[in-house]
Design a protein around this motif. Structure first.
Motif, PDB file in Angstrom:
ATOM      1  N   CYS A   9       2.293  18.114   8.204  1.00 18.16           N
ATOM      2  CA  CYS A   9       2.737  19.010   9.284  1.00 18.16           C
ATOM      3  C   CYS A   9       4.221  19.367   9.205  1.00 18.16           C
ATOM      4  CB  CYS A   9       2.413  18.393  10.645  1.00 18.16           C
ATOM      5  SG  CYS A   9       3.106  16.742  10.871  1.00 18.16           S
ATOM      6  N   ASP A  10       5.028  18.526   8.564  1.00 15.24           N
ATOM      7  CA  ASP A  10       6.460  18.782   8.437  1.00 15.24           C
ATOM      8  C   ASP A  10       6.851  19.284   7.044  1.00 15.24           C
ATOM      9  OD1 ASP A  10       7.022  17.870  11.053  1.00 15.24           O
ATOM     10  OD2 ASP A  10       7.000  15.793  10.346  1.00 15.24           O
ATOM     11  N   ASN A  11       5.872  19.465   6.172  1.00 14.82           N
ATOM     12  CA  ASN A  11       6.122  19.879   4.783  1.00 14.82           C
ATOM     13  C   ASN A  11       7.053  18.918   4.047  1.00 14.82           C
ATOM     14  OD1 ASN A  11       4.470  22.166   4.767  1.00 14.82           O
ATOM     15  ND2 ASN A  11       6.069  23.420   5.673  1.00 14.82           N
ATOM     16  N   ASP A  12       6.983  17.610   4.399  1.00 14.60           N
ATOM     17  CA  ASP A  12       7.839  16.656   3.704  1.00 14.60           C
ATOM     18  C   ASP A  12       7.066  15.530   3.026  1.00 14.60           C
ATOM     19  OD1 ASP A  12       7.153  15.145   5.926  1.00 14.60           O
ATOM     20  OD2 ASP A  12       9.190  14.911   6.649  1.00 14.60           O
ATOM     21  N   THR A  13       5.756  15.662   2.947  1.00 12.67           N
ATOM     22  CA  THR A  13       4.906  14.735   2.198  1.00 12.67           C
ATOM     23  C   THR A  13       3.713  15.519   1.673  1.00 12.67           C
ATOM     24  OG1 THR A  13       5.517  12.915   3.675  1.00 12.67           O
ATOM     25  CG2 THR A  13       3.569  12.586   2.316  1.00 12.67           C
ATOM     26  N   LEU A  14       3.293  15.178   0.463  1.00 11.92           N
ATOM     27  CA  LEU A  14       2.128  15.835  -0.127  1.00 11.92           C
ATOM     28  C   LEU A  14       0.988  14.838  -0.278  1.00 11.92           C
ATOM     29  CD1 LEU A  14       3.844  17.844  -3.009  1.00 11.92           C
ATOM     30  CD2 LEU A  14       3.118  18.704  -0.772  1.00 11.92           C
ATOM     31  N   LEU A  15      -0.225  15.313  -0.058  1.00  9.49           N
ATOM     32  CA  LEU A  15      -1.432  14.563  -0.357  1.00  9.49           C
ATOM     33  C   LEU A  15      -2.086  15.278  -1.532  1.00  9.49           C
ATOM     34  CD1 LEU A  15      -3.561  12.398   0.209  1.00  9.49           C
ATOM     35  CD2 LEU A  15      -4.603  13.993   1.833  1.00  9.49           C
ATOM     36  N   VAL A  16      -2.145  14.591  -2.673  1.00  9.67           N
ATOM     37  CA  VAL A  16      -2.684  15.186  -3.885  1.00  9.67           C
ATOM     38  C   VAL A  16      -4.057  14.570  -4.134  1.00  9.67           C
ATOM     39  CG1 VAL A  16      -2.260  15.653  -6.324  1.00  9.67           C
ATOM     40  CG2 VAL A  16      -0.316  15.358  -4.766  1.00  9.67           C
ATOM     41  N   ASN A  17      -5.088  15.362  -3.934  1.00 10.12           N
ATOM     42  CA  ASN A  17      -6.460  14.906  -4.170  1.00 10.12           C
ATOM     43  C   ASN A  17      -6.781  15.099  -5.641  1.00 10.12           C
ATOM     44  OD1 ASN A  17      -7.220  14.163  -1.464  1.00 10.12           O
ATOM     45  ND2 ASN A  17      -7.144  16.337  -0.982  1.00 10.12           N
ATOM     46  N   VAL A  18      -7.187  13.999  -6.283  1.00 13.73           N
ATOM     47  CA  VAL A  18      -7.379  14.020  -7.734  1.00 13.73           C
ATOM     48  C   VAL A  18      -8.710  13.410  -8.139  1.00 13.73           C
ATOM     49  CG1 VAL A  18      -4.881  13.837  -8.135  1.00 13.73           C
ATOM     50  CG2 VAL A  18      -6.281  11.760  -8.126  1.00 13.73           C
ATOM     51  N   GLU A  19      -9.090  13.682  -9.363  1.00 15.99           N
ATOM     52  CA  GLU A  19     -10.146  12.935 -10.047  1.00 15.99           C
ATOM     53  C   GLU A  19      -9.432  12.089 -11.087  1.00 15.99           C
ATOM     54  OE1 GLU A  19     -12.980  15.829 -11.480  1.00 15.99           O
ATOM     55  OE2 GLU A  19     -14.093  15.738  -9.588  1.00 15.99           O
ATOM     56  N   GLN A  20      -9.498  10.779 -10.913  1.00 16.80           N
ATOM     57  CA  GLN A  20      -8.793   9.831 -11.774  1.00 16.80           C
ATOM     58  C   GLN A  20      -9.644   9.467 -12.981  1.00 16.80           C
ATOM     59  OE1 GLN A  20      -5.613   8.324 -11.328  1.00 16.80           O
ATOM     60  NE2 GLN A  20      -5.995   7.469 -13.342  1.00 16.80           N
ATOM     61  N   THR A  21      -9.041   9.500 -14.151  1.00 22.79           N
ATOM     62  CA  THR A  21      -9.669   8.978 -15.365  1.00 22.79           C
ATOM     63  C   THR A  21      -9.053   7.611 -15.622  1.00 22.79           C
ATOM     64  OG1 THR A  21      -9.976  11.181 -16.284  1.00 22.79           O
ATOM     65  CG2 THR A  21     -10.011   9.344 -17.837  1.00 22.79           C
ATOM     66  N   GLY A  22      -9.869   6.575 -15.676  1.00 22.00           N
ATOM     67  CA  GLY A  22      -9.341   5.228 -15.895  1.00 22.00           C
ATOM     68  C   GLY A  22      -8.647   4.689 -14.660  1.00 22.00           C
ATOM     69  N   VAL A  23      -7.661   3.831 -14.882  1.00 24.70           N
ATOM     70  CA  VAL A  23      -6.941   3.197 -13.772  1.00 24.70           C
ATOM     71  C   VAL A  23      -5.681   3.991 -13.440  1.00 24.70           C
ATOM     72  CG1 VAL A  23      -7.835   0.925 -14.392  1.00 24.70           C
ATOM     73  CG2 VAL A  23      -5.602   1.631 -15.259  1.00 24.70           C
ATOM     74  N   ALA A  24      -5.200   3.827 -12.217  1.00 25.04           N
ATOM     75  CA  ALA A  24      -4.000   4.545 -11.798  1.00 25.04           C
ATOM     76  C   ALA A  24      -2.741   3.699 -11.909  1.00 25.04           C
ATOM     77  CB  ALA A  24      -4.159   5.041 -10.364  1.00 25.04           C
ATOM     78  N   CYS A  25      -2.872   2.391 -11.775  1.00 24.46           N
ATOM     79  CA  CYS A  25      -1.704   1.517 -11.704  1.00 24.46           C
ATOM     80  C   CYS A  25      -1.286   1.018 -13.088  1.00 24.46           C
ATOM     81  CB  CYS A  25      -1.999   0.329 -10.790  1.00 24.46           C
ATOM     82  SG  CYS A  25      -0.550  -0.700 -10.475  1.00 24.46           S
ATOM     83  N   HIS A  26       0.015   0.911 -13.286  1.00 27.11           N
ATOM     84  CA  HIS A  26       0.538   0.415 -14.564  1.00 27.11           C
ATOM     85  C   HIS A  26       0.192  -1.059 -14.800  1.00 27.11           C
ATOM     86  CE1 HIS A  26       3.675  -1.066 -11.876  1.00 27.11           C
ATOM     87  NE2 HIS A  26       4.025  -1.906 -12.844  1.00 27.11           N
ATOM     88  N   THR A  27      -0.261  -1.775 -13.755  1.00 31.34           N
ATOM     89  CA  THR A  27      -0.653  -3.180 -13.904  1.00 31.34           C
ATOM     90  C   THR A  27      -2.063  -3.322 -14.471  1.00 31.34           C
ATOM     91  OG1 THR A  27      -1.613  -3.347 -11.692  1.00 31.34           O
ATOM     92  CG2 THR A  27       0.756  -3.813 -11.901  1.00 31.34           C
ATOM     93  N   GLY A  28      -2.791  -2.209 -14.528  1.00 35.20           N
ATOM     94  CA  GLY A  28      -4.179  -2.246 -14.972  1.00 35.20           C
ATOM     95  C   GLY A  28      -5.161  -2.225 -13.818  1.00 35.20           C
ATOM     96  N   SER A  29      -4.651  -2.244 -12.603  1.00 40.94           N
ATOM     97  CA  SER A  29      -5.502  -2.158 -11.415  1.00 40.94           C
ATOM     98  C   SER A  29      -5.887  -0.698 -11.184  1.00 40.94           C
ATOM     99  CB  SER A  29      -4.754  -2.714 -10.203  1.00 40.94           C
ATOM    100  OG  SER A  29      -5.550  -2.644  -9.047  1.00 40.94           O
ATOM    101  N   TYR A  30      -7.070  -0.495 -10.607  1.00 42.80           N
ATOM    102  CA  TYR A  30      -7.526   0.869 -10.337  1.00 42.80           C
ATOM    103  C   TYR A  30      -6.551   1.602  -9.405  1.00 42.80           C
ATOM    104  CZ  TYR A  30     -10.504   4.774  -9.066  1.00 42.80           C
ATOM    105  OH  TYR A  30     -10.995   6.031  -8.865  1.00 42.80           O
ATOM    106  N   SER A  31      -6.115   0.916  -8.349  1.00 43.46           N
ATOM    107  CA  SER A  31      -5.177   1.462  -7.374  1.00 43.46           C
ATOM    108  C   SER A  31      -3.917   0.617  -7.362  1.00 43.46           C
ATOM    109  CB  SER A  31      -5.816   1.446  -5.975  1.00 43.46           C
ATOM    110  OG  SER A  31      -4.853   1.703  -4.977  1.00 43.46           O
ATOM    111  N   CYS A  32      -2.802   1.228  -7.032  1.00 38.69           N
ATOM    112  CA  CYS A  32      -1.552   0.477  -6.885  1.00 38.69           C
ATOM    113  C   CYS A  32      -1.536  -0.336  -5.593  1.00 38.69           C
ATOM    114  CB  CYS A  32      -0.367   1.436  -6.891  1.00 38.69           C
ATOM    115  SG  CYS A  32      -0.125   2.262  -8.477  1.00 38.69           S
TER     116      CYS A  32
END
Length: 136
Positions: free
Chosen positions: A100-123
């Motif tokens: 509502c304030d144009n100061d945060t984005l929600l990016v809806n994605v299709e993830q391939t593999g894991v997202a986190c650099h630790t190897g976890s699916y989510s951070c």
């Protein structure tokens, strides 16, 4: 010859609901009024999982819109990074919502593999509080 790409971004408002707007890819200034970086929350549309939070500047948002894959600005390395470029764990952009304030984005994605650099699916795997566990 000048060419301007238009795209659809969704902007939500508590009073007006969600509306589709066409935005000039070269006119992203309204998202950077408060600063050079904007938080971008990445959400996996199929698993309904919040994957990560990263930061975009105007150029990385533009690259994201042009390529259809997420690009961010690394605050620690002071460089652009294309999520999954080396690991293959890419994020294909499905839609982007501005808050509502144009100061945060929600990016809806299709993830391939894991997202986190630790190897976890989510951070987001370090649980701090859980009502269900506290009621036991």
């Amino acid at each position: 010859m000048s060419w301007t790409k238009k795209l659809t971004i969704y902007v939500s408002s508590a009073h007006k609901g969600v509306k589709m707007i066409k935005i000039d890819i070269n006119d992203l200034d309204k998202f950077f009024v408060k600063g050079e970086l904007i938080p971008a929350i990445c959400y996996e549309v199929n698993t309904k999982t919040v994957l990560m939070l990263a930061y975009m500047n105007k150029e990385s948002l533009k690259k994201t819109l042009e390529t259809g894959y997420t690009w961010f600005w690394s605050r620690s390395r002071q460089e652009y990074w294309n999520k999954g470029a080396t690991s293959g764990h890419v994020q294909k952009v499905i839609s982007i919502y501005g808050d509502c304030d144009n100061d945060t984005l929600l990016v809806n994605v299709e993830q391939t593999g894991v997202a986190c650099h630790t190897g976890s699916y989510s951070c987001f795997f370090n649980e701090l509080y859980n009502t269900e566990e506290n009621e036991k």
